[in-house]
Design a protein around this motif. Structure first.
Motif, PDB file in Angstrom:
ATOM      1  N   LYS A   1       2.881   9.412 -11.035  1.00 14.11           N
ATOM      2  CA  LYS A   1       1.611   9.269 -11.756  1.00 14.11           C
ATOM      3  C   LYS A   1       1.063  10.621 -12.195  1.00 14.11           C
ATOM      4  O   LYS A   1       0.404  10.717 -13.230  1.00 14.11           O
ATOM      5  CB  LYS A   1       0.601   8.555 -10.861  1.00 14.11           C
ATOM      6  N   ASN A   2       1.367  11.680 -11.437  1.00 18.05           N
ATOM      7  CA  ASN A   2       0.862  13.013 -11.774  1.00 18.05           C
ATOM      8  C   ASN A   2       1.522  13.579 -13.025  1.00 18.05           C
ATOM      9  O   ASN A   2       1.036  14.563 -13.581  1.00 18.05           O
ATOM     10  CB  ASN A   2       1.100  13.968 -10.601  1.00 18.05           C
TER      11      ASN A   2
ATOM     12  N   GLN B   1       0.818  -1.207   0.000  1.00 17.50           N
ATOM     13  CA  GLN B   1       0.000   0.000   0.000  1.00 17.50           C
ATOM     14  C   GLN B   1       0.856   1.263   0.000  1.00 17.50           C
ATOM     15  O   GLN B   1       0.528   2.248  -0.662  1.00 17.50           O
ATOM     16  CB  GLN B   1      -0.930  -0.009   1.221  1.00 17.50           C
TER      17      GLN B   1
ATOM     18  N   THR C   1       2.054   1.820  -3.445  1.00 12.26           N
ATOM     19  CA  THR C   1       0.976   2.344  -4.289  1.00 12.26           C
ATOM     20  C   THR C   1       0.750   3.836  -4.041  1.00 12.26           C
ATOM     21  O   THR C   1       0.604   4.628  -4.982  1.00 12.26           O
ATOM     22  CB  THR C   1      -0.316   1.561  -4.029  1.00 12.26           C
ATOM     23  N   VAL C   2       0.729   4.220  -2.784  1.00  9.88           N
ATOM     24  CA  VAL C   2       0.521   5.633  -2.438  1.00  9.88           C
ATOM     25  C   VAL C   2       1.650   6.492  -2.986  1.00  9.88           C
ATOM     26  O   VAL C   2       1.424   7.585  -3.532  1.00  9.88           O
ATOM     27  CB  VAL C   2       0.388   5.789  -0.910  1.00  9.88           C
ATOM     28  N   LEU C   3       2.894   6.021  -2.851  1.00 11.15           N
ATOM     29  CA  LEU C   3       4.034   6.791  -3.340  1.00 11.15           C
ATOM     30  C   LEU C   3       3.964   6.959  -4.851  1.00 11.15           C
ATOM     31  O   LEU C   3       4.274   8.031  -5.384  1.00 11.15           O
ATOM     32  CB  LEU C   3       5.332   6.080  -2.934  1.00 11.15           C
ATOM     33  N   TRP C   4       3.540   5.928  -5.566  1.00 10.90           N
ATOM     34  CA  TRP C   4       3.412   6.015  -7.025  1.00 10.90           C
ATOM     35  C   TRP C   4       2.360   7.039  -7.416  1.00 10.90           C
ATOM     36  O   TRP C   4       2.574   7.865  -8.309  1.00 10.90           O
ATOM     37  CB  TRP C   4       3.084   4.641  -7.585  1.00 10.90           C
ATOM     38  N   GLU C   5       1.223   6.984  -6.760  1.00  9.29           N
ATOM     39  CA  GLU C   5       0.123   7.876  -7.125  1.00  9.29           C
ATOM     40  C   GLU C   5       0.397   9.325  -6.760  1.00  9.29           C
ATOM     41  O   GLU C   5      -0.106  10.240  -7.415  1.00  9.29           O
ATOM     42  CB  GLU C   5      -1.165   7.402  -6.450  1.00  9.29           C
ATOM     43  N   MET C   6       1.192   9.571  -5.705  1.00  5.86           N
ATOM     44  CA  MET C   6       1.453  10.943  -5.277  1.00  5.86           C
ATOM     45  C   MET C   6       2.619  11.590  -6.006  1.00  5.86           C
ATOM     46  O   MET C   6       2.823  12.804  -5.895  1.00  5.86           O
ATOM     47  CB  MET C   6       1.724  10.984  -3.775  1.00  5.86           C
ATOM     48  N   THR C   7       3.403  10.815  -6.750  1.00  3.96           N
ATOM     49  CA  THR C   7       4.564  11.393  -7.424  1.00  3.96           C
ATOM     50  C   THR C   7       4.491  11.214  -8.930  1.00  3.96           C
ATOM     51  O   THR C   7       3.922  12.032  -9.624  1.00  3.96           O
ATOM     52  CB  THR C   7       5.865  10.752  -6.872  1.00  3.96           C
TER      53      THR C   7
ATOM     54  N   LEU D   1       9.443  14.563 -11.130  1.00  2.00           N
ATOM     55  CA  LEU D   1       8.666  13.612 -10.338  1.00  2.00           C
ATOM     56  C   LEU D   1       9.276  12.220 -10.349  1.00  2.00           C
ATOM     57  O   LEU D   1       9.172  11.489  -9.360  1.00  2.00           O
ATOM     58  CB  LEU D   1       7.225  13.572 -10.863  1.00  2.00           C
TER      59      LEU D   1
ATOM     60  N   TRP E   1      10.272  10.324  -7.059  1.00  2.00           N
ATOM     61  CA  TRP E   1       9.763   8.968  -6.807  1.00  2.00           C
ATOM     62  C   TRP E   1      10.892   7.975  -6.549  1.00  2.00           C
ATOM     63  O   TRP E   1      10.821   7.170  -5.628  1.00  2.00           O
ATOM     64  CB  TRP E   1       8.930   8.517  -8.021  1.00  2.00           C
TER      65      TRP E   1
END
Length: 936
Positions: free
Chosen positions: A865-866, A854, A857-863, A882, A886
C-alpha cells in the motif's frame, strides 16, 4: 429411520470400496504340504489380502522351522550390502528397475541355489579385487610417505651442512658422505631443546641417533610436549608439514586421508631411543628405518622408491579398472537380485508363523482375509496345485474336492467352508512313474473358521481417500465394522479449514500448489529419499487441493481477496451524504448508510461493509454465531453415527440409555441456542424499533433463573425454556442409571437360568454351534486321511486360544456391575461437560478467521500500500520491491504458517469435538502380507 437407511446405503457400496464401514473379514486356516508351501505363500503375497497370525508366538526366532533358510538369506544379504557399498565407493550407481523387478516370477529351489552361487561368486571376485586395490593403494601410499620423509631428511641435512643456503656464523660445515653427517647437521642447527636453549657441543654430538617418520599434524604439539618430559630435554626435535597431499591413517582399516607431518628426532642412548619409539607408536606415528646413512645412500633409496611407486601405480590403476568393469556388469543385476532375496526373506518369515502338523506332514496357518476374496484365494490354490503337478509329471491329473458345509453367500457365525485341493495319479493307472509320487501327494486346504475373535479393520481406499483415512488412523484405528469417520472427513475437514482460512487469493495459491503436486505425482512418486516435509505435503496433495477449493468458496462468501473486497454485485446499501458534506474537508464527519429497499446482496457478504467503521463489529458477530451453528451441525452429524453403530450392532440398551438422552440433552440446550440465532437473524429489528436481545445472557439465565426473561425474543419464551431445562435435567439421571440397571437385570435373569453371567448366555448358542462344526470338520478330515485315530490339530505355541467362548474364562467375560456403573458415570460426566466445552471450542472458527483477515490487512497496509501514489522511477522501484516483499510474506506467513495453524485446529475439531460423539477407535489395522514394502 430415513437417516439410518441413508447411512446404511453407504455400507453396501460396491465391493471395490469399503470406506463407510470396514470390510467384512473372515478367519481362514490353511493346510499346505511342505513341498508347495513356499509357492503358496508367494502367491498369497502377490494377492496381498491375507493378514497372517503368528501360531508360534511362544517360540524364539531360533526355535522356528525355517531358521536355517533365514540364516542363509542373512549371509546373502550381507554380501549384497557389501557389494552395494563397493559400488558407492567407486561411484557405480545401481540401476533402478523397480517395476520390472516386482513383476519377476518366483524362482524354483534349484534356481535359488544357482542365484546364491552366482552372488557368492560375484562377491568373492569383487571382494578380492577390492581388497587387492586397497592393499596395493595402501602400499603405494606407504612408499609415497616414505619418499616425503626422505626428501625432508635430505632437505634438513642440506640446510644444516650449508648446501642449501648461506651458513650462519660459527656453524660447522663438513663435506662428504661420512657417517658423521647427522652429527654435523645437529651441531650446525644450534640445537635448542623445547623449553631451554641448550647448545650441543661437538663432543656430545657423536652420541646422538636420528629417528624419522610421520605423524598426524594435529598430534605434533602433543608429541613435542610428551618427548620433552620423557627425555627431560635431551633431544632435538624437527617437524615439517606435508602440504602436497593428504595421506592415509594406517592405524585404521578405513584408510581415511588426514594431514600428516614429518618428524626428525635426535637423541642418544638405546634406552631413550626405545622409549621414544614406544611413545610414537602410542600416538599412531609411522617410523622409517631407511633414512639413515649419507646422501648417497638416501639417493639410492629414493630412486628405489620412485621405481616402486611407478610400478605400483600402474598395477593400482589396472586393478581399479578391472574392478569397475566388474561392478558395471553387476549393477545391472543388483536390483533384481536384491528384490529376489528380500522377497525370499519375507516368504520364510511368514512360513515361520506356520505350525507344523506332524500327523499330516503339512504346515498349518491362520489368517484374516476380506470375505469377498475367499473365492479368489481358492482359485489361486487350485492354480498352484495344477502348476506344480504339470511341472512334476506329464501323467499327473488334477482333481478337486470341495467340501461345502454351508453356502458362503449365506455364511454367518458358525458357518464353515473349506476347499480341499489334491493331486492324484491317474485314477488307478499303473503306468504312472514312481518318481512322480512327490507330486501325487500335494495338498492345499483353506478353511473358513468360525470365531469370536475381533477381526482387523480394513478400509479400502484409493489415492484420493487414502490421505483422509490416514488422518483418522493417526488418532486411532476404528473398531471392526463401526462407522468410519474417514468418509465425512473428506468434506468436513477442508471445509472447517476453509472457514478459518477464508480468502479467495490465499485459497487460490493453495490450490495451485496442490495442482502442481497432482500433475507431477508420477515423477514425485518415483523419487526416492524425499524430504520429510515435502513427502508429507505430497501425500496430502488431494487434501490440500480441497482445502484450496473450499477456501476459494469461503473467500467468496466473506468477499475477501488478499484482505480487499470485490464489487461483484450491486450493493444493498447506499451512503446518505448530508447536504453540506465537503469531501475535501479535514474535519471528521460521520456518514451513515441506508438499506436499499427491496434489494439483497445476491451472494456472500456485501462489499459495502468493508468500508464501514462498524465492519469489525458486524463481521465478529456474524462469524461468531456462524461458528456456533457449524459446530452444532458437525457434532449432531457425528452424534447420528452413534445411532447407526448401535443399530448395526443391535445394541438396544445403548440406543435407549445413551443416544436418546444424549440427543435430547444437546437439543434442549444448544439446539435451542442455534434456533434462536437463526430466528434473531430472520427478524427485522430496525423495522420493529426494538433492541435485539443478547443470546448469551439468555442462555445463562435460562438455567440460573428458569422462567425469567429480561428481554423477550419471541412470545411464550418463558414456558419453552422451562420445558427445555426440565428435559435437560431429566436426561442426566437417564444417562446415568438406565444402562447399568438394564444390564444388571439381564445378568440376574441369566444367572437364574443357570448361566454364570450374561456373557455366557450370549455365547451359549455360539459355543454349541462351534462344537458341532468342530466335530463335523474332524470327521471329514479323518475320512479324507483314512485315519480313524486322527485328532483335531491344535497349536501348542499359540498364546491366543483358538476360540473365545464361555470356557475361556477371560476377565472381559466376567460381569462386574461396579465397573459398568463407573464407566457409565464417566461417560455421563464427559458427555454433559463436552456438550458445553466442545460447542465453545468451535469458536476457534471465528477467532482464526478474524486473525487471518486482520493479519492480511496489516500486511497489505505495511507493504504494497505504501507504493501506491508514488510516480516516476522511484514509484516503479518501490512498487516492485514492496510487491515482492508482500508476496513473499503472504506465502510464508499467511499461506504456510496460518494455513498450518488452521489445519491443526481443523484436525483437533475432528479428533476431539466430532469423533468423541461416536468413535471408539479400539481396533487394529489390517496388515496383509505383500511385497510392496520391499525397498531397493
Amino acid at each position: 429411520m430415513f437417516l439410518n437407511k441413508y447411512f446404511e446405503k453407504f455400507s453396501k457400496m460396491d465391493s471395490e470400496e469399503a470406506i463407510f464401514r470396514s470390510a467384512p473379514m473372515t478367519l481362514v486356516q490353511f493346510y499346505v504340504t511342505i513341498e508347495i508351501a513356499r509357492d503358496v505363500v508367494y502367491n498369497l503375497g502377490t494377492i496381498g489380502k491375507v493378514h497372517f497370525r503368528d501360531l508360534n508366538s511362544r517360540l524364539t526366532p531360533f526355535q522356528r522351522t525355517f531358521v536355517d533358510e533365514l540364516r542363509k538369506i542373512d549371509s546373502i544379504d550381507t554380501q549384497l550390502k557389501f557389494l552395494k557399498d563397493v559400488m558407492l565407493k567407486y561411484d557405480c550407481t545401481p540401476n533402478d528397475e523397480t517395476q520390472s523387478t516386482k513383476d519377476s516370477r518366483l524362482p524354483s529351489s534349484s534356481e535359488m541355489d544357482d542365484l546364491v552361487s552366482r552372488i557368492a561368486s560375484v562377491y568373492d571376485r569383487i571382494k578380492y579385487l577390492d581388497d587387492s586395490y586397497d592393499q596395493l593403494n595402501s602400499e603405494r601410499y606407504k612408499y609415497l610417505e616414505n619418499r616425503y620423509v626422505l626428501n625432508e631428511v635430505d632437505n634438513f641435512h642440506s640446510l644444516s651442512s650449508g648446501r642449501g643456503g648461506n651458513q650462519d656464523e660459527g656453524n660447522f660445515v663438513i663435506q662428504g658422505d661420512s657417517d658423521t653427517e647427522d652429527d654435523v647437521a645437529l651441531l650446525n642447527q644450534r640445537n635448542h631443546s623445547l623449553e631451554e636453549a641448550q647448545e650441543v657441543s661437538l663432543e656430545d654430538a657423536a652420541g646422538y641417533n636420528s629417528i624419522c617418520g610421520t605423524i598426524e599434524s594435529e598430534k605434533v604439539g602433543l608429541l613435542r610436549n610428551i618427548l620433552w618430559r620423557a627425555s627431560r630435554g635431551n633431544l632435538f626435535f624437527h617437524s615439517a608439514d606435508i602440504t602436497q597431499e593428504k595421506l592415509p591413517d594406517f592405524s585404521t582399516n578405513k584408510m581415511s586421508l588426514i594431514n600428516k607431518s614429518v618428524f626428525i628426532i635426535f637423541t642418544h642412548g638405546d634406552f631413550l631411543k626405545s622409549r621414544i619409539k614406544k611413545i610414537l607408536q602410542s600416538l599412531d606415528g609411522v617410523l622409517y628405518e631407511n633414512t639413515e646413512g649419507g646422501a648417497t645412500s638416501r639417493n639410492e633409496t629414493l630412486n628405489y622408491l620412485n621405481s616402486r611407486i611407478e610400478d605400483i601405480t600402474n598395477v593400482v590403476l589396472n586393478t581399479k579398472n578391472h574392478l569397475i568393469s566388474e561392478l558395471v556388469i553387476f549393477q545391472d543385476s543388483y536390483a533384481s537380485w536384491l528384490y529376489t532375496i528380500e522377497r525370499e526373506r519375507m516368504i520364510y518369515e511368514v512360513l515361520n508363523k506356520f505350525d507344523f502338523d506332524s500327523t499330516r506332514r503339512c504346515l498349518v496357518a491362520e489368517g484374516w482375509i476380506p470375505t469377498e476374496t475367499f473365492g479368489s484365494i481358492k482359485s489361486m490354490l487350485r492354480k498352484v496345485i495344477r502348476s506344480k503337478s504339470y511341472h512334476g509329471s506329464y501323467h499327473a491329473r488334477v482333481s478337486e474336492e470341495s467340501i461345502e458345509i454351508a453356502d458362503q453367500s449365506n455364511a454367518s457365525i458358525g458357518d464353515e467352508n473349506y476347499s480341499l485341493l489334491t493331486t492324484e495319479g491317474g485314477h488307478g493307472d499303473d503306468t504312472v512313474d514312481n518318481s512322480d509320487e512327490e507330486y501325487d501327494s500335494l495338498v492345499a486346504v483353506v478353511n473358513e473358521l468360525m470365531t469370536n475373535r475381533t477381526p482387523p479393520t480394513y478400509h479400502k481406499t484409493n489415492k484420493f481417500t487414502a490421505a483422509f483415512q490416514s488422518i483418522i488412523d493417526a488418532y486411532g484405528i476404528a473398531t471392526y465394522q463401526e462407522v468410519n469417520p474417514g468418509l465425512p472427513t473428506v468434506v468436513t475437514f477442508p471445509f472447517m479449514f476453509a472457514i478459518m482460512f477464508g480468502d479467495l487469493g490465499h485459497g487460490f495459491i493453495v490450490m495451485l500448489v496442490a495442482l502442481y503436486l497432482i500433475l507431477n505425482e508420477v515423477r514425485f512418486q518415483a523419487k526416492k529419499n524425499k524430504d520429510e516435509i515435502f513427502e508429507m505435503a505430497f501425500n496430502g496433495r488431494y487434501i490440500i487441493l480441497l482445502m484450496g477449493i473450499f477456501s476459494i468458496y469461503t473467500g467468496l462468501l466473506y468477499n475477501d481477496i488478499f484482505s480487499k473486497s470485490m464489487t461483484l454485485f450491486k450493493s444493498g446499501w447506499v451512503w446518505d451524504f448530508p447536504k453540506d458534506y465537503d469531501p475535501g474537508s479535514k474535519g471528521r464527519m460521520s456518514i451513515s448508510a441506508k438499506k436499499v429497499s427491496g434489494h439483497t446482496y445476491p451472494f456472500g457478504l456485501d462489499w459495502a461493509w468493508h468500508g464501514a467503521e462498524n465492519n469489525l463489529l458486524f463481521t465478529n458477530s456474524y462469524k461468531m454465531k456462524l461458528s456456533v451453528l457449524m459446530g452444532y451441525i458437525h457434532m449432531n452429524y457425528s452424534l447420528m453415527f452413534s445411532l447407526v453403530n448401535y443399530r448395526f450392532f443391535r445394541s438396544k440398551v445403548d440406543i435407549i440409555g445413551n443416544f436418546i438422552p444424549g440427543f435430547l440433552f444437546m437439543q434442549s440446550i444448544f439446539g435451542y441456542l442455534c434456533i434462536t440465532i437463526i430466528y434473531k437473524w430472520s427478524v427485522d429489528w430496525v423495522g420493529t424499533h426494538k433492541q435485539p436481545p443478547g443470546l448469551l445472557n439468555m442462555l445463562i439465565n435460562m438455567f440460573l433463573a428458569p422462567g425469567k426473561v429480561d428481554e423477550q425474543l419471541y412470545p411464550g419464551q418463558s414456558f419453552v425454556q422451562v420445558v427445555l431445562v426440565l428435559i435437560a435435567v431429566v436426561c442426566v439421571p437417564w444417562l446415568l442409571l438406565y444402562k447399568p440397571m438394564v444390564l444388571r437385570r439381564k445378568n440376574n435373569t441369566a444367572v437364574e437360568q443357570g448361566y454364570s453371567n450374561i456373557h455366557s448366555q450370549r455365547n451359549h448358542s455360539i459355543q454349541l454351534h462351534e462344537e458341532e462344526e468342530a466335530i463335523i470338520l474332524e470327521n471329514e478330515l479323518r475320512d479324507d486321511n483314512n485315519d480313524d485315530d486322527a485328532e483335531h490339530f491344535k497349536f501348542p505355541n499359540d498364546i491366543e486360544p483358538m476360540f473365545h467362548n464361555s470356557a475361556s474364562h477371560d476377565d472381559d467375560d466376567n460381569f462386574n456391575f461396579g465397573d459398568i456403573v463407573i464407566h457409565q458415570v464417566i461417560h455421563t460426566i464427559e458427555f454433559c461437560l463436552n456438550c458445553v466445552s466442545h460447542t465453545a471450542s468451535y469458536l476457534r472458527l471465528w477467532a482464526l478467521s478474524l486473525a487471518h483477515s486482520q493479519l492480511s490487512t496489516v500486511l497489505w497496509e505495511m507493504t504494497i500500500k505504501n507504493a501506491f501514489g508514488m510516480q516516476g522511477t522511484k514509484g516503479i522501484i518501490m512498487t516492485v520491491v514492496l510487491f515482492g516483499m508482500w508476496f513473499i510474506l503472504t506465502v510464508c506467513i499467511l499461506v504456510m504458517m496460518e494455513g498450518t495453524s488452521a489445519m491443526l485446529h481443523s484436525l483437533r475439531l475432528h479428533w476431539v469435538e466430532a469423533m468423541s460423539k461416536f468413535f471408539e477407535g479400539e481396533g487394529y489395522a489390517f496388515t496383509p502380507f505383500n511385497f510392496d514394502s520391499i525397498s531397493l
